[in-house]
Design an enzyme around this catalytic site. Structure first.
Site, PDB file in Angstrom:
ATOM      1  N   LYS A 114       0.830  -1.209   0.000  1.00 44.12           N
ATOM      2  CA  LYS A 114       0.000   0.000   0.000  1.00 44.12           C
ATOM      3  C   LYS A 114       0.861   1.255   0.000  1.00 44.12           C
ATOM      4  O   LYS A 114       0.483   2.271  -0.579  1.00 44.12           O
ATOM      5  CB  LYS A 114      -0.935   0.016   1.218  1.00 44.12           C
ATOM      6  N   LYS A 196      -6.005 -11.343  -6.752  1.00 34.81           N
ATOM      7  CA  LYS A 196      -7.253 -11.494  -6.012  1.00 34.81           C
ATOM      8  C   LYS A 196      -8.300 -10.489  -6.514  1.00 34.81           C
ATOM      9  O   LYS A 196      -7.941  -9.367  -6.857  1.00 34.81           O
ATOM     10  CB  LYS A 196      -6.940 -11.233  -4.531  1.00 34.81           C
ATOM     11  N   LYS A 199     -12.046  -5.138  -4.222  1.00 34.00           N
ATOM     12  CA  LYS A 199     -13.162  -4.198  -4.288  1.00 34.00           C
ATOM     13  C   LYS A 199     -12.729  -2.810  -4.712  1.00 34.00           C
ATOM     14  O   LYS A 199     -13.546  -1.978  -5.024  1.00 34.00           O
ATOM     15  CB  LYS A 199     -13.943  -4.183  -2.986  1.00 34.00           C
TER      16      LYS A 199
END
Ligand code: TRP
Length: 332
Positions: A114, A196, A199
């Site tokens: 991140k 993966k 969202k």
């Protein structure tokens, strides 16, 4: 009566819930609620480690509650609450920050990932995110934490923090284990089956949201990346796209991989992808309709999250009080 084991898990309201959140997490949560005492949290405090638009965060948090219920989580059998409504999380996170090492946090792969994606906002909250997650888990003395593989490292760190604290102050925290569900632990992106389903990949067609309209779902599956063969066969090493679609279809229809291979023997990928899309439309239809109804009933949703916070607060306060006492804080 034997005490039920305790489960804690959470999802960030940083994006809409996806088919991956449902298959990989929420669907399993529903099955756990008879056997365990379950706490399911909407971790809005974690979400602000990355900038959020306030109006969207608020709306997503509420719709996440509606979607949890629509997926079958019964608020009478599970404690459903919003993290920021239980201040013990912030208080416990501070304490645990003082028992978490800089070196440990520096090694977290999610932080490194991140931080490189948000180079302009590598804030201290992003760095100490795992200490807040440890607080979430340890406040409830959770036995098990159902999470995807990407969160395993954080659960391991939680254990290390708990053990470190216990080794100084005695048996304060239960040492939690992680729980990785058997089927469909990881649903992959439709456009990049190596990654993966996330969202936060909005608008790329890689991801199916629980609230997507049928035509959007069908379109996304028609465009799903497969391979250059033409055989529907399960092999997650060499046929990642097809295997991911087979997993989804298997969950949506209850068919085994063998059944699916037989059903599509000699047929093309186009036909298979359409069938998967249609099965997902039917899987999600009742969830979407129920969630839309619930979103119209704000009073009910408010009742659910207030009751949840009240119940969670009682348990959390007990652990926090014990911790403060051990630390030498003067009793309030
Ligand atoms: N970090 C988790 C994720 O991004 C969310 C989370 C926060 C969580 N606190 C938790 C998961 C406690 C399990 C238990 O997926």
């Amino acid at each position: 009566m034997e005490q039920k084991k305790i489960i804690f898990s959470g999802i960030q309201p940083s994006g809409e819930l996806t088919l991956g959140s449902y298959i990989g997490a929420i669907k399993n949560w529903v099955n756990l609620s008879e056997e365990y005492e379950c706490y399911y949290c909407i971790v809005d405090m974690h979400a602000i480690t990355v900038r959020q638009k306030p109006a969207e965060l608020r709306k997503r948090t509420l719709s996440q509650i509606a979607q949890y219920i629509a997926c079958g989580l019964d608020p009478d059998k599970n404690t459903i609450f919003i993290q920021s409504h239980v201040p013990a999380h912030a208080e416990m996170a501070w304490v645990l920050n003082c028992y978490t090492m800089f070196g440990e946090l520096s090694r977290m792969t999610q932080f490194k990932d991140k931080a490189s994606k948000n180079a302009e906002n590598v804030n201290a909250g992003l760095f100490t995110y795992p200490a807040l997650m440890a607080a979430d888990i340890l406040l409830y003395q959770a036995d098990l934490v159902p999470v995807g593989d990407d969160q395993k490292q954080h659960v391991e760190l939680t254990r290390d923090i708990a053990q470190r604290f216990n080794s100084v102050y005695g048996d304060v925290f239960k040492i939690p284990g992680h729980y990785i569900p058997k089927v469909g632990a990881r649903i992959m992106s439709l456009t990049e089956p190596e990654a993966k389903m996330s969202k936060s990949d909005k608008g790329s067609g890689s991801c199916i949201y629980l609230m997507d309209k049928p035509e959007d779902i069908i379109r996304a599956f028609k465009r799903a990346v497969t391979d250059s063969e033409t055989v529907v066969r399960y092999n997650p090493e060499t046929k990642k796209g097809i295997s991911n679609l087979m997993t989804i279809y298997s969950v949506a229809t209850g068919k085994s991989f063998q059944d699916i291979e037989n059903e599509f023997a000699g047929k093309g990928y186009g036909e298979f992808k359409l069938a998967v899309g249609e099965s997902v439309v039917e899987l999600l239809r009742p969830i979407r309709e129920r969630a839309e109804d619930l979103m119209k009933n704000k009073d009910y949703l408010t009742q659910v999250y207030r009751d949840g916070a009240e119940k969670a607060s009682r348990t959390a306060a007990r652990t926090l009080r014990k911790v403060h006492k051990k630390l030498g804080f003067v009793e309030r």
